[in-house]
Design a protein around this motif. Structure first.
Motif, PDB file in Angstrom:
ATOM      1  N   PHE A  43       0.828  -1.200   0.000  1.00 40.32           N
ATOM      2  CA  PHE A  43       0.000   0.000   0.000  1.00 40.32           C
ATOM      3  C   PHE A  43       0.868   1.258   0.000  1.00 40.32           C
ATOM      4  CE2 PHE A  43      -2.118   3.353   2.537  1.00 40.32           C
ATOM      5  CZ  PHE A  43      -3.160   3.640   1.671  1.00 40.32           C
ATOM      6  N   ARG A  44       1.884   1.268   0.856  1.00 40.51           N
ATOM      7  CA  ARG A  44       2.765   2.432   0.947  1.00 40.51           C
ATOM      8  C   ARG A  44       3.458   2.682  -0.388  1.00 40.51           C
ATOM      9  NH1 ARG A  44       5.575   0.710   4.835  1.00 40.51           N
ATOM     10  NH2 ARG A  44       4.634   1.764   6.617  1.00 40.51           N
ATOM     11  N   GLU A  45       3.966   1.617  -0.992  1.00 47.25           N
ATOM     12  CA  GLU A  45       4.658   1.759  -2.273  1.00 47.25           C
ATOM     13  C   GLU A  45       3.705   2.236  -3.369  1.00 47.25           C
ATOM     14  OE1 GLU A  45       6.545  -1.939  -3.083  1.00 47.25           O
ATOM     15  OE2 GLU A  45       8.153  -1.624  -1.610  1.00 47.25           O
ATOM     16  N   MET A  46       2.446   1.754  -3.338  1.00 43.42           N
ATOM     17  CA  MET A  46       1.456   2.163  -4.330  1.00 43.42           C
ATOM     18  C   MET A  46       1.176   3.664  -4.238  1.00 43.42           C
ATOM     19  SD  MET A  46      -2.506   0.877  -4.724  1.00 43.42           S
ATOM     20  CE  MET A  46      -3.085   1.817  -3.288  1.00 43.42           C
ATOM     21  N   ILE A  47       0.970   4.154  -3.003  1.00 46.37           N
ATOM     22  CA  ILE A  47       0.671   5.574  -2.817  1.00 46.37           C
ATOM     23  C   ILE A  47       1.863   6.435  -3.205  1.00 46.37           C
ATOM     24  CG2 ILE A  47       0.164   7.355  -1.103  1.00 46.37           C
ATOM     25  CD1 ILE A  47      -2.266   5.704  -1.794  1.00 46.37           C
ATOM     26  N   TYR A  48       3.047   6.026  -2.786  1.00 45.04           N
ATOM     27  CA  TYR A  48       4.236   6.825  -3.093  1.00 45.04           C
ATOM     28  C   TYR A  48       4.526   6.836  -4.584  1.00 45.04           C
ATOM     29  CZ  TYR A  48       5.661   8.192   1.564  1.00 45.04           C
ATOM     30  OH  TYR A  48       5.720   8.791   2.790  1.00 45.04           O
ATOM     31  N   ALA A  49       4.299   5.714  -5.254  1.00 43.35           N
ATOM     32  CA  ALA A  49       4.538   5.661  -6.700  1.00 43.35           C
ATOM     33  C   ALA A  49       3.612   6.605  -7.451  1.00 43.35           C
ATOM     34  CB  ALA A  49       4.354   4.226  -7.201  1.00 43.35           C
ATOM     35  N   ARG A  50       2.377   6.769  -6.936  1.00 45.32           N
ATOM     36  CA  ARG A  50       1.396   7.608  -7.632  1.00 45.32           C
ATOM     37  C   ARG A  50       1.573   9.097  -7.343  1.00 45.32           C
ATOM     38  NH1 ARG A  50      -4.413   4.507  -6.667  1.00 45.32           N
ATOM     39  NH2 ARG A  50      -3.950   2.593  -7.821  1.00 45.32           N
ATOM     40  N   HIS A  51       1.984   9.418  -6.119  1.00 48.35           N
ATOM     41  CA  HIS A  51       1.858  10.806  -5.683  1.00 48.35           C
ATOM     42  C   HIS A  51       3.136  11.460  -5.175  1.00 48.35           C
ATOM     43  CE1 HIS A  51      -2.450  10.379  -6.110  1.00 48.35           C
ATOM     44  NE2 HIS A  51      -2.412   9.297  -5.359  1.00 48.35           N
ATOM     45  N   PHE A  52       4.243  10.729  -5.095  1.00 49.71           N
ATOM     46  CA  PHE A  52       5.457  11.322  -4.545  1.00 49.71           C
ATOM     47  C   PHE A  52       6.647  11.053  -5.456  1.00 49.71           C
ATOM     48  CE2 PHE A  52       2.746  10.397  -0.886  1.00 49.71           C
ATOM     49  CZ  PHE A  52       2.733  11.619  -0.228  1.00 49.71           C
ATOM     50  N   ASP A  53       7.698  11.863  -5.279  1.00 43.86           N
ATOM     51  CA  ASP A  53       8.937  11.615  -5.998  1.00 43.86           C
ATOM     52  C   ASP A  53       9.569  10.307  -5.513  1.00 43.86           C
ATOM     53  OD1 ASP A  53       8.616  13.982  -7.353  1.00 43.86           O
ATOM     54  OD2 ASP A  53       9.792  15.153  -5.912  1.00 43.86           O
ATOM     55  N   LYS A  54      10.464   9.783  -6.338  1.00 44.89           N
ATOM     56  CA  LYS A  54      11.009   8.432  -6.119  1.00 44.89           C
ATOM     57  C   LYS A  54      11.640   8.255  -4.730  1.00 44.89           C
ATOM     58  CE  LYS A  54      14.636   7.351  -8.597  1.00 44.89           C
ATOM     59  NZ  LYS A  54      15.762   7.030  -7.690  1.00 44.89           N
ATOM     60  N   ASP A  55      12.399   9.246  -4.264  1.00 48.83           N
ATOM     61  CA  ASP A  55      13.141   9.098  -3.008  1.00 48.83           C
ATOM     62  C   ASP A  55      12.418   9.696  -1.807  1.00 48.83           C
ATOM     63  OD1 ASP A  55      15.252   7.878  -4.388  1.00 48.83           O
ATOM     64  OD2 ASP A  55      16.104   9.821  -4.923  1.00 48.83           O
ATOM     65  N   TYR A  56      11.166  10.144  -2.006  1.00 42.10           N
ATOM     66  CA  TYR A  56      10.476  10.871  -0.941  1.00 42.10           C
ATOM     67  C   TYR A  56      10.258   9.999   0.295  1.00 42.10           C
ATOM     68  CZ  TYR A  56       7.201  14.198   1.159  1.00 42.10           C
ATOM     69  OH  TYR A  56       6.599  15.090   2.001  1.00 42.10           O
ATOM     70  N   LEU A  57       9.855   8.747   0.103  1.00 42.71           N
ATOM     71  CA  LEU A  57       9.580   7.850   1.230  1.00 42.71           C
ATOM     72  C   LEU A  57      10.821   7.670   2.099  1.00 42.71           C
ATOM     73  CD1 LEU A  57       7.898   5.859   2.862  1.00 42.71           C
ATOM     74  CD2 LEU A  57       8.404   4.110   1.148  1.00 42.71           C
ATOM     75  N   ALA A  58      11.952   7.392   1.475  1.00 43.42           N
ATOM     76  CA  ALA A  58      13.185   7.175   2.237  1.00 43.42           C
ATOM     77  C   ALA A  58      13.572   8.435   3.014  1.00 43.42           C
ATOM     78  CB  ALA A  58      14.312   6.766   1.299  1.00 43.42           C
ATOM     79  N   MET A  59      13.432   9.606   2.363  1.00 41.57           N
ATOM     80  CA  MET A  59      13.792  10.859   3.038  1.00 41.57           C
ATOM     81  C   MET A  59      12.841  11.147   4.201  1.00 41.57           C
ATOM     82  SD  MET A  59      15.026  13.505   0.064  1.00 41.57           S
ATOM     83  CE  MET A  59      13.603  13.294  -1.001  1.00 41.57           C
ATOM     84  N   GLU A  60      11.549  10.863   4.004  1.00 41.15           N
ATOM     85  CA  GLU A  60      10.577  11.117   5.066  1.00 41.15           C
ATOM     86  C   GLU A  60      10.825  10.190   6.264  1.00 41.15           C
ATOM     87  OE1 GLU A  60       6.201  10.260   4.772  1.00 41.15           O
ATOM     88  OE2 GLU A  60       6.132  12.428   4.612  1.00 41.15           O
ATOM     89  N   GLN A  61      11.165   8.926   5.995  1.00 41.26           N
ATOM     90  CA  GLN A  61      11.478   7.994   7.083  1.00 41.26           C
ATOM     91  C   GLN A  61      12.740   8.434   7.823  1.00 41.26           C
ATOM     92  OE1 GLN A  61      11.485   4.365   4.740  1.00 41.26           O
ATOM     93  NE2 GLN A  61       9.487   3.746   5.517  1.00 41.26           N
ATOM     94  N   ASN A  62      13.732   8.929   7.077  1.00 40.03           N
ATOM     95  CA  ASN A  62      14.952   9.450   7.686  1.00 40.03           C
ATOM     96  C   ASN A  62      14.632  10.656   8.571  1.00 40.03           C
ATOM     97  OD1 ASN A  62      17.632   9.867   8.300  1.00 40.03           O
ATOM     98  ND2 ASN A  62      18.161  10.770   6.323  1.00 40.03           N
ATOM     99  N   LYS A  63      13.748  11.524   8.082  1.00 40.60           N
ATOM    100  CA  LYS A  63      13.335  12.706   8.848  1.00 40.60           C
ATOM    101  C   LYS A  63      12.689  12.284  10.167  1.00 40.60           C
ATOM    102  CE  LYS A  63       9.743  16.285   8.644  1.00 40.60           C
ATOM    103  NZ  LYS A  63       8.724  15.565   9.425  1.00 40.60           N
TER     104      LYS A  63
END
Length: 579
Positions: free
Chosen positions: A526-546
């Motif tokens: 689910f997380r990958e599906m949402i990020y693929a549709r609506h966020f830049d490629k590295d956004y998830l990793a950066m947000e988790q790092n934040k």
């Protein structure tokens, strides 16, 4: 330009604003945030119609500005049979009809001067809203919101989320200089939320939006107004930068506070010693020294740093259970179907185990609320509930579970509490204290009503929670407290939510509605599906790092390791610049 200076306003039993000041400049998109009940909607009312309110201070709004407004609780006139296109074009078509009528009147009238003046006014009004090309403008906005397919649909057939977007489009096409929206995101599914983001970002005028939605806050605004405890703070920049600024300030303040506390303790010891000496030495100089130290201590106490925006108290939400169910299926749904004017769901099959935390995800109007209500009522042969299950239900229709004519005290006596003192002690954990508990529920804000629902759900000590949009109207601090309560809960949760963060932070898996049925999806998928549709490629990793850095900073502050905290803040700043 909007300029507010030293504005104060109170209701008979509550002070809302104490000498607040802020400005809004042309073209700014401003998010208006603050805890539930802090007075955001009232301030909007004052901005829209200052003559209705007896306030102190100065309020200046350019008198030539056209105002646009999208209400928190919008009502559709169901007697009007109109298409989406006709609903949006209503003002354009009205002006065109007026111009045509003036032409017809000119053929027989002798008072041409009056008609020409009337004609020019109508033309100016049509031009001010782009009337020459209004059909193209409507199509562009519908395309931007991915709603072109609805152009010829009846407005009365729209879901609540679709209707909200259509209202936003209609108001934007009037080209207001200053547009106010009060929680336009409530109950929007993620696709519609993304459409709202696109509409907000495309708008050229000044905008003030009350929202607690973290997705919109992070992607739509270049100014923040934060109302808290009768005071207001303004910040020019993104919400993510505002939060970083608060965290920086928190580190600095806590370091200073620790130093001040040490100074206060040292001074207290000196005062104690002087008092002991004064008991057996009555020299005047000793007395003067003691008085001087006491005055110094009073000054230390008076200048202790106060930061009302930095460390806001979260409510204490805790879901306990009376009877824990060990590793068993608590809800079983088999071959469930539901239809109204059309088939919504069919052949739905799933089961929830005693510790599962599950989100139902799907577009507005696909039957999610009906399914949850049917499980709560347990009135269908296709739904089976474990014998030891005790269910608590939070409804997105707040009047379904709360009695607006009750006071808060009466509501909880009706819910099984024995005394008013017992209610007062319990409800204070949710931010309801003092005279507030004597208020009628109907007078509360949407966020306060949802807080009451959460308090009632928690008081039930049920082992299965059915939560329909529990984060709606809740401020971000309460959303975070709710996420923690969900993670700590020892029972099962079935939750409808369009809040992406609440789902990914608290759920074990999701049930996705697709093609009128439900399929199970892991949280990772689910997380990958949402990020693929609506966020830049590295956004998830950066947000988790934040998020990881923010947690490390909090731990460093608990250990009063300020050097480590400041080093982590520098790391966090570098990550935020990339987001």
């Amino acid at each position: 330009m909007i300029n507010v200076e030293q504005l104060s306003f109170s209701f008979p039993n509550k002070e809302l604003y104490n000498n607040i000041s802020f400005t809004l400049e042309e073209g700014q998109h401003c998010a208006f945030i603050g805890t539930s009940g802090s007075g955001k909607s009232t301030l909007i009312d004052i901005l829209m119609d200052p003559e209705r309110y007896m306030f102190e201070g100065k309020l200046e709004i350019d008198p030539t500005w056209k105002l646009g407004h999208v209400s928190q609780f919008s009502q559709l006139d169901k007697t009007k049979e109109t298409t989406v296109f006709e609903y949006i074009a209503e003002e354009f078509m009205k002006l065109q009809h007026e111009i045509t009528s003036i032409f017809t009147e000119m053929e027989t009238s002798s008072d041409m001067d009056a008609l020409l003046e009337k004609y020019q006014l109508a033309l100016d009004a049509l031009e001010s809203i782009g009337g020459d090309d209004f059909e193209s403008s409507i199509h562009k906005k519908l395309y931007l919101a991915d709603l072109t397919r609805l152009k010829d649909h009846r407005v009365t057939d729209l879901s609540g989320g679709e209707f909200k977007l259509i209202q936003v489009i209609k108001e934007m096409l009037r080209r207001p200089d200053f547009m106010i929206m009060d929680e336009p995101d409530v109950f929007l599914d993620f696709e519609n939320l993304n459409a709202l983001k696109n509409l907000i970002n495309s708008h050229k005028g000044t905008m003030l939006v009350v929202t607690h939605n973290r997705y919109l806050l992070n992607h739509c605004f270049n100014k923040i107004l934060h109302l808290e405890n009768t005071e207001i703070q303004e910040f020019d920049g993104r919400y993510i930068d505002y939060n970083f600024s608060l965290l920086q300030t928190k580190v600095e303040l806590q370091e200073l506070t620790v130093a001040e506390e040490e100074e206060v303790k040292r001074n207290e010891k000196i005062i104690d010693n002087l008092r002991v000496i004064a008991t057996y030495n009555s020299e005047a100089s000793r007395g003067r020294a003691l008085k001087a130290r006491v005055r110094f201590q009073a000054r230390l106490e008076a200048r202790r740093l106060k930061a009302p925006f930095v460390d806001i108290k979260q409510p204490t939400i805790r879901f306990d259970v009376d009877k824990e169910i060990k590793k068993s299926t608590v809800i079983k749904v088999r071959d469930y179907s539901v239809a109204f004017d059309e088939l919504l769901l069919q052949n739905v099959n799933f089961q929830i185990r005693s510790k599962d935390k599950v989100a139902i995800i799907g577009p507005n109007g696909t039957g999610k609320t009906t399914l949850l209500r049917d499980i709560f009522n347990n009135s269908r042969d296709s739904i089976e509930i474990h014998a030891d299950v005790k269910v608590a239900y939070l409804s997105q229709i707040q009047g379904e579970m709360l009695n607006d004519s009750n006071t808060i005290l009466e509501e909880f006596i009706d819910a099984g509490f024995n005394t008013y003192d017992e209610v007062r002690s319990y409800i204070s954990n949710y931010g309801f204290e003092g005279e507030t508990v004597d208020q009628k529920i109907g007078s509360l804000s949407g966020g306060e009503k949802n807080m009451l629902q959460l308090a009632k759900v928690a008081a039930s000590k049920a082992n299965v929670l059915l939560l329909d949009e529990p984060t709606s109207h809740l401020d971000t601090y309460t959303q975070l407290a709710l996420e923690k309560a969900i993670i700590d809960y020892k029972g099962a949760i079935l939750m409808i939510s369009h809040d992406f963060y609440s789902v990914v932070n608290g759920m074990d898996y999701v049930l996705i509605i697709d093609d009128k049925t439900i399929t199970k999806m892991s949280m990772e998928e689910f997380r990958e599906m949402i990020y693929a549709r609506h966020f830049d490629k590295d956004y998830l990793a950066m947000e988790q790092n934040k998020k990881a850095l923010e947690m490390k900073i909090e731990l460093a502050l608990k250990d009063t390791n300020f050097e480590l905290a400041k080093g982590l803040v520098d790391e966090l700043e570098a990550v935020i610049k990339l987001l």
